[in-house]
Enzyme design. Structure first.
Site, mmCIF file in Angstrom:
data_model
loop_
_atom_site.group_PDB
_atom_site.id
_atom_site.type_symbol
_atom_site.label_atom_id
_atom_site.label_comp_id
_atom_site.label_asym_id
_atom_site.label_seq_id
_atom_site.Cartn_x
_atom_site.Cartn_y
_atom_site.Cartn_z
ATOM 1 N NE ARG A 180 -0.634 -4.448 -0.459
ATOM 2 C CZ ARG A 180 -0.398 -3.631 0.338
ATOM 3 N NH1 ARG A 180 -0.793 -3.991 1.512
ATOM 4 N NH2 ARG A 180 0.161 -2.533 0.299
ATOM 5 C CB CYS A 239 5.420 -4.052 4.657
ATOM 6 S SG CYS A 239 5.798 -2.527 5.934
#
Length: 281
Positions: A180, A239
């Site tokens: 990611r 995050c």
């Protein structure tokens, strides 16, 4: 008082003494109702369930990330309704390696309650140690007296992150997976990539093969390898939505390093404004 981690045997002693408030923070991102259902089926004795979307976050507007920080007054009322007392030990656990428990851990500390720890190994560790379980809804509890006293300097805004790209003062540490972070397609990220200049520390690397946090010395070495010349107290943790970043904050605290800050909106807020830069690779 336990302020980072607690072992199953230590928690068993606290439960016998009755001087603890225990929270099950079980949650599944793809199935928001799963945590509550799993709690009703079985949970640690005396635990109460907190829902990530409803209790540990404010409503998402589309421009403030998937899990904005809860309003301090609203969160304090949830804590009081669940019996949290000033100065009394709180323990959090989940069944996913600790990210949702770490969110509660960080929220309570941000709002002035230091007597909070995460169960090492979580639900699985408790069961592996032979700990008892119970089922059904949580029983009635005496109302607590928790009050929220937000600590300044614990969070960083998107605007501050933007300014830091032009004139770097701190380093952003991204807790998402390496794929990611690199910008590979992922259903969680409508826009792939990372904040320019950020470094990557996948929160799952804080755990060993049994889902327990690695020893403090190993965590310290791991973060040193990622941060290099940067002091472990200096990074801003980020995050996807400000949840798993708390896992890295807890890991740093276990390693003996305090002072790192949280970017609550994280990637889901960052990409809500197409003018913000994105880096890949």
């Amino acid at each position: 008082m336990f302020k980072t981690l607690i072992e199953p045997a230590q928690l068993a002693l606290l439960l016998d003494g009755g001087e603890v408030t225990l929270f099950d923070c079980g949650f599944e991102l793809g199935n928001p109702d799963a945590g509550r259902a799993a709690f009703l089926e079985s949970h640690l004795p005396g635990a109460r369930h907190l829902h990530l979307d409803d209790d540990l976050a404010a409503p998402a507007r589309g421009d403030n990330g998937r899990h904005p920080l809860p309003d301090p007054a609203a969160f304090a009322e949830v804590m009081r309704a669940n019996g949290v007392m000033r100065g009394r030990q709180v323990i959090a656990y989940d069944a996913s390696g600790g990210p949702y428990a770490a969110r509660l851990w960080w929220l309570l500390r941000w709002l002035g309650h230091d007597q909070v720890a995460v169960l090492n190994g979580g639900r699985k560790g408790w069961e592996a140690a032979g700990g008892p379980m119970e089922s059904g809804a949580a029983g009635a509890v005496a109302r607590g007296d928790f009050t929220a006293a937000p600590r300044s300097g614990w969070t960083v805004s998107a605007e501050t992150i933007e300014g830091n790209i032009a004139v770097p003062v701190f380093t952003v540490l991204d807790a998402r997976s390496a794929s990611r972070f690199a910008g590979e397609p992922n259903p969680m990220d409508p826009v792939a990539g990372h904040i320019p200049g950020a470094r990557n520390r996948f929160y799952g690397d804080n755990l060993d093969g049994k889902g327990r946090f690695k020893p403090a010395a190993i965590l310290a070495e791991d973060f040193d390898a990622v941060l290099g010349e940067i002091r472990p107290s200096d990074p801003v943790m980020q995050c996807g939505s400000g949840v798993t970043a708390c896992h890295n904050l807890l890991a740093l605290e276990i390693a003996g390093h305090s002072g790192a800050r949280l970017y609550p909106g994280s990637w889901s807020e960052w990409i809500s404004d197409a003018r913000r830069p994105v880096e890949r690779g």
